[in-house]
Design a protein around this motif. Structure first.
Motif, mmCIF file in Angstrom:
data_model
loop_
_atom_site.group_PDB
_atom_site.id
_atom_site.type_symbol
_atom_site.label_atom_id
_atom_site.label_comp_id
_atom_site.label_asym_id
_atom_site.label_seq_id
_atom_site.Cartn_x
_atom_site.Cartn_y
_atom_site.Cartn_z
ATOM 1 N N GLY A 99 20.828 29.247 27.692
ATOM 2 C CA GLY A 99 21.140 29.450 26.252
ATOM 3 C C GLY A 99 21.676 28.372 25.289
ATOM 4 O O GLY A 99 21.479 27.997 24.371
ATOM 5 N N SER A 143 20.525 26.183 22.219
ATOM 6 C CA SER A 143 21.235 26.133 20.877
ATOM 7 C C SER A 143 21.613 24.775 20.456
ATOM 8 O O SER A 143 21.725 24.363 19.334
ATOM 9 N N HIS A 191 15.324 44.227 22.519
ATOM 10 C CA HIS A 191 15.367 42.670 21.816
ATOM 11 C C HIS A 191 16.726 42.355 21.150
ATOM 12 O O HIS A 191 16.834 42.200 20.106
ATOM 13 N N PRO A 192 17.856 42.238 22.107
ATOM 14 C CA PRO A 192 19.105 42.221 21.302
ATOM 15 C C PRO A 192 19.294 40.872 20.539
ATOM 16 O O PRO A 192 20.034 40.880 19.636
ATOM 17 N N ASP A 193 18.840 39.793 21.009
ATOM 18 C CA ASP A 193 19.235 38.493 20.365
ATOM 19 C C ASP A 193 17.986 37.808 19.748
ATOM 20 O O ASP A 193 18.171 36.693 19.225
ATOM 21 N N GLU A 238 18.789 37.283 15.909
ATOM 22 C CA GLU A 238 19.477 36.017 15.676
ATOM 23 C C GLU A 238 18.883 34.925 15.780
ATOM 24 O O GLU A 238 18.972 33.807 14.895
ATOM 25 N N LYS A 239 18.005 34.783 16.808
ATOM 26 C CA LYS A 239 17.143 33.628 17.014
ATOM 27 C C LYS A 239 16.526 33.305 16.019
ATOM 28 O O LYS A 239 16.040 31.947 15.355
#
Length: 531
Positions: free
Chosen positions: A45, A49, A106-108, A111-112
């Motif tokens: 990750g 980023s 789909h937790p992230d 944000e992505k």
């Protein structure tokens, strides 16, 4: 962890200012960012980023303006590389395959998606600036590899889905709006099929991007793909859709053939859009219409009312196309049609059905089948009669949708199929013999009494109803039932009025009495002018 991986340092490291980057260093920077997303390092990750931050810094550099001007020979391959970067960004922000369990699946992703959308906005503004500058001969060529991946990303995240948030939907919507502005398209439809006849459009390119994720082995790997395909398909209408039939029909059939009801409904909606927007000749070619029919017919055995509703509407649109392939020379009885086959199955399911939602769904679509078949509905008269009487007896809840639609069906049935010796002779080639006429009137008398009893019982039940049914619904039921009695009387040459003559004197309920008096006043005893 090193932000760019322990194996390599960024190609612009050591430059004091972004403006000092050379063309070769700029190309190497984009190449390395693409490698970071594609390689094993992309699984970590922090590395991803860091790659996003590096890309944002690159897009801020003044050298990036030359990517869309076409003035630097050393950057001629960069638009294709940027297209690959756009694909990698879309894949990075795409939702993963849905697990079987519930919960936050789909937790992230949202944000992505918001972070990627900001990068796409920067990239599109660079294109917009190049387009508005005086020296911009190559901005359209440079935009071509970017438009497809950016569109797929924007549609994926601009719709309300489990993997989106209000913020991600907002910025994705901004990406889509800016994409249309940069491409000089007034709408998504114009973007896909072209704003004019000379412009090719981008639907073929979009389908090329979606195709790898729309085969039977991969279409569930990305849960967004089916929605992007469906939403995009709905934007392409006549006359443009016919040239893309080979690209759109197989995925629609694939989605509709899934075991999940949600996917079945989505696929059926896609098939209906194809039926409505592709010429009948193209659907009849290679037996495509028959393939569609059998795929839809198999869904009629399901017990989900939403699916049944979608399938019946699609079939009603498909029937006129199927009937064009049938040839009746007029020298014998008309052959049974696909509409006959479907109506027979519907009536078979309706008789024992006890679930209210399915009863309402079947009843809602029954009038359309009677209209479609016309006098040929007489083939199903006995079973229709049983269904009508059975459904009129059952309370359907405050809205009474099923009983209102059944009354509408009865009115159409009386108009189209009430026995007439002239119609029987014209449509079924039956000779008008005395024996035929005697049997005909015997059937009329039997059905007259059965239908009259069912309608009178309904009127009495509604008049005495003390449930939560709104008064407007009761009034609608009484009015529809009264209209059926009037029509029945005219079809039976005034015999209903005679049978009802003594009821008003002995009836204590004012609503029932009013209905009977209305029948007596409006019925003229003339034969029914059926169509």
């Amino acid at each position: 962890m090193e932000p760019h991986g322990p194996w390599e340092s960024p190609p612009w490291e050591g430059s004091s200012l972004p403006g000092a980057w050379s063309s070769s260093a700029l190309g190497q920077a984009f190449s390395q960012i693409l490698h970071q997303f594609a390689g094993q390092e992309s699984r970590r990750g922090k590395a991803r980023s860091a790659a996003l931050e590096d890309l944002a810094a690159l897009l801020e550099a003044k050298e990036c303006d030359r990517l869309f001007e076409g003035s630097d020979a050393s950057l001629r391959g960069m638009p294709e590389m940027l297209g690959q970067v756009a694909k990698a960004l879309g894949k990075y922000a795409a939702p993963a395959e849905e697990p079987e369990g519930r919960g936050d699946r789909h937790p992230d992703v949202a944000e992505k998606a918001a972070a990627v959308a900001l990068l796409f906005l920067k990239l599109l503004r660079k294109v917009e600036a190049a387009k508005n500058s005086l020296v911009c001969p190559a901005w359209k060529t440079s935009l071509r590899p970017l438009a497809g991946p950016i569109y797929v990303f924007a549609v994926t995240h601009s719709l309300e889905q489990p993997w989106t948030s209000p913020r991600s939907q907002e910025v994705a919507g901004q990406v889509l709006a800016l994409l249309l502005q940069v491409t000089e398209c007034g709408s998504v439809a114009g973007f896909l099929h072209g704003e004019n006849e000379d412009e090719k459009g981008r639907f073929t390119a979009i389908m090329g991007l979606l195709k790898p994720d729309l085969n039977k082995d991969s279409w569930k790997n990305n849960p967004a793909t089916k929605y992007v395909f469906s939403w995009t398909l709905q934007k392409v209408t006549r006359p443009w859709l016919s040239q893309h039939l080979e690209r759109t029909l197989p995925p629609s059939l694939l989605i509709s053939d899934d075991y999940q009801t949600e996917n079945k409904i989505l696929g059926v909606h896609c098939l209906q859009h194809i039926v409505l927007n592709v010429p009948a000749a193209d659907l009849l070619q290679y037996n495509r219409a028959q393939v569609l029919y059998h795929a839809l017919f198999n869904h009629l055995y399901a017990r989900e009312h939403h699916l049944i509703q979608a399938v019946l509407l699609c079939l009603l649109d498909l029937f006129p196309i199927l009937e064009k392939a049938q040839h009746w020379k007029g020298d014998g009885a008309r052959p049974t049609t696909h509409c006959d086959e479907v109506l027979q199955l519907i009536l078979t399911h309706m008789e024992p059905e006890h679930r209210l939602l399915l009863r309402r769904t079947y009843s809602r679509n029954l009038p359309a089948f009677v209209k479609r078949l016309g006098i040929l509905t007489v083939r199903h008269l006995k079973r229709l009669e049983r269904v009508i009487i059975g459904y009129l007896e059952v309370y359907d809840g405050p809205e009474e949708e099923a009983r209102l639609k059944i009354l509408e069906t009865l009115k159409l049935l009386l108009q189209y199929t009430w026995p007439s010796s002239r119609k029987m002779e014209d449509h079924f080639r039956i000779p008008r013999t005395p024996k035929f006429t005697q049997n005909l009137f015997r059937q009329v008398s039997c059905r007259l009494v059965v239908l009259l009893k069912a309608l009178l019982k309904l009127i009495c039940d509604v008049a005495r109803d003390s449930s939560l049914t709104p008064e407007c619904v009761k009034s609608a039921l009484l009015e529809e039932a009264t209209d059926c009695l009037i029509l029945l009387d005219r079809c039976a040459s005034g015999r209903v009025k005679g049978l009802l003559a003594k009821i008003p004197r002995s009836c204590e309920d004012s609503q029932v009495g009013n209905c009977i008096r209305r029948v007596q006043q409006l019925s003229e005893g003339a034969p029914c002018d059926t169509t």
